[in-house]
Design a protein around this motif. Structure first.
Motif, PDB file in Angstrom:
ATOM      1  N   GLN A  83       0.809  -1.212   0.000  1.00 52.23           N
ATOM      2  CA  GLN A  83       0.000   0.000   0.000  1.00 52.23           C
ATOM      3  C   GLN A  83       0.850   1.273   0.000  1.00 52.23           C
ATOM      4  N   ASP A  84       1.894   1.295   0.814  1.00 52.19           N
ATOM      5  CA  ASP A  84       2.729   2.494   0.942  1.00 52.19           C
ATOM      6  C   ASP A  84       4.083   2.351   0.248  1.00 52.19           C
ATOM      7  N   LYS A  85       4.232   1.310  -0.563  1.00 51.58           N
ATOM      8  CA  LYS A  85       5.506   1.072  -1.260  1.00 51.58           C
ATOM      9  C   LYS A  85       5.417   1.675  -2.664  1.00 51.58           C
ATOM     10  N   GLN A  86       5.497   2.994  -2.723  1.00 52.87           N
ATOM     11  CA  GLN A  86       5.273   3.696  -3.981  1.00 52.87           C
ATOM     12  C   GLN A  86       6.299   3.334  -5.052  1.00 52.87           C
TER      13      GLN A  86
END
Length: 359
Positions: free
Chosen positions: A46-49
């Motif tokens: 989710q937050d691993k852009q």
């Protein structure tokens, strides 16, 4: 005259470090007009852009984050299908990027885009009659074998059982060992042991044949090299575990799993125990059925300092025990592989109850 299974395998396989970056060109020929590709991605990212930006979005393509707190449910699969049909009508394909739960969800939704009713209607063997939309699987954790299996395991209203069919296998898989490098140590172990247990159950089963034996022996050897022989975890271990997962999945494609899986299905249905850790909890107590495999498993657990939960069934009600037993005994092919055609005289309800009480 003998009847041989004519099973379908994954159509295309790409393997190698960095192969994920070829996904755009792999998907291009599968696109149908402006119908989008839908990417189901494990919520872990989710937050691993930096990772998400590598997903090749085109046109109306969409990323859908998949919550893997619990294993896939038929109700969740049906809702994903309904939402996609409401938003897009039809899609070009479903791409599953994650662990076994994400890949199983991708397989199930791809099938339900073209098959009527609820996914619960297709829990069983060869009930799916219509091919799904294009589907690709990209494991980011190795061990489940979901990337090559002909099933997608779902928890339904009355049972935990897969949609087992020739239409369930992926059309394409991408095996990129670099994607597994960030997996937490305990989770990596539990999922890898799913592979090891696949092999032990296949190699000790009554369904064993030269096809499943050749894959199973190689996968088990790789697991033992990684978890018993290696001093430290490195890139070589990631590569070996990814191939062990593939070979382990192939081993059970032409045979079957056994006692640990049959018992863990009951745990998952009643307690929501995840597949990998559930298999570990059960296998830890199966010396009677797999003495050599359990001895090696216990050495792996000790060497890697992994915690195997104990006493998880001690406060269950009579009704919960009965439900677990019913779910487990419903896995007839697994029991037959493990114990033979007269398995019902060996694994009685009473004996299974005592096994569950030990967990």
């Amino acid at each position: 005259m003998a009847q041989f299974r004519n099973f379908r395998m994954v159509n295309y396989v790409i393997y190698g470090k960095g192969s994920f970056d070829q996904l755009d060109e792999i998907l291009a020929p599968q696109r149908k007009g402006d119908a989008p590709m839908i990417f189901f991605v494990d919520e872990y990212f989710q937050d691993k852009q930096a990772f998400l930006s590598r997903i090749p979005l085109r046109g109306k393509d969409k990323i859908v984050m998949i919550d893997v707190t619990y294993e896939p449910k038929t109700s969740g699969v049906d809702k994903l299908r309904d939402d996609l049909q409401a938003e897009f009508g039809q899609v070009s394909g479903i791409i599953g990027i994650g662990g076994g739960s994400v890949m199983d969800t991708a397989k199930a939704v791809a099938l339900m885009m073209t098959n009527p009713g609820s996914s619960a209607d297709y829990q069983g063997w060869d009930l799916v009659k219509v091919p799904g939309v294009y589907k690709a699987g990209i494991p980011t954790i190795a061990g489940t074998g979901a990337e090559v299996s002909r099933t997608c395991v779902l928890t339904g209203p009355t049972r935990k059982l897969g949609m087992n069919s020739d239409f369930t296998t992926f059309d394409q898989i991408v095996l990129d060992p670099t994607l597994t490098a960030s997996v937490p140590v305990n989770q990596r172990f539990y999922t890898a042991m799913d592979c090891f247990i696949h092999c032990v159950e296949s190699l000790n089963g009554t369904y064993l044949n030269a096809f499943s034996q050749s894959y199973g022996e190689k996968a088990q050897t790789l697991c033992e090299e990684i978890f018993l022989d290696k001093a430290v975890w490195d890139e070589d271990a990631d590569e070996k575990l990814m191939m062990a997962s593939y070979a382990g999945g192939m081993s059970i494609a032409y045979s079957q799993v056994g006692v640990a899986h049959a018992v863990s299905y009951g745990l998952a249905y009643v307690l929501g125990t995840k597949h990998g850790i559930g298999n570990c909890i059960v296998f830890d107590k199966l010396e009677e059925y797999y003495p050599d495999g359990v001895e090696k498993f216990k050495r792996m657990v000790q060497k890697h300092g992994v915690d195997i939960p104990q006493g998880i069934t001690k406060n269950l009600t009579e009704e919960q025990f009965e439900t677990m037993i019913n779910v487990s005994l419903g896995m007839k092919p697994l029991w037959e592989n493990a114990l033979g055609k007269d398995w019902e005289t060996i694994m009685t309800r009473e004996k299974l109850r005592k096994l569950y009480e030990r967990l």
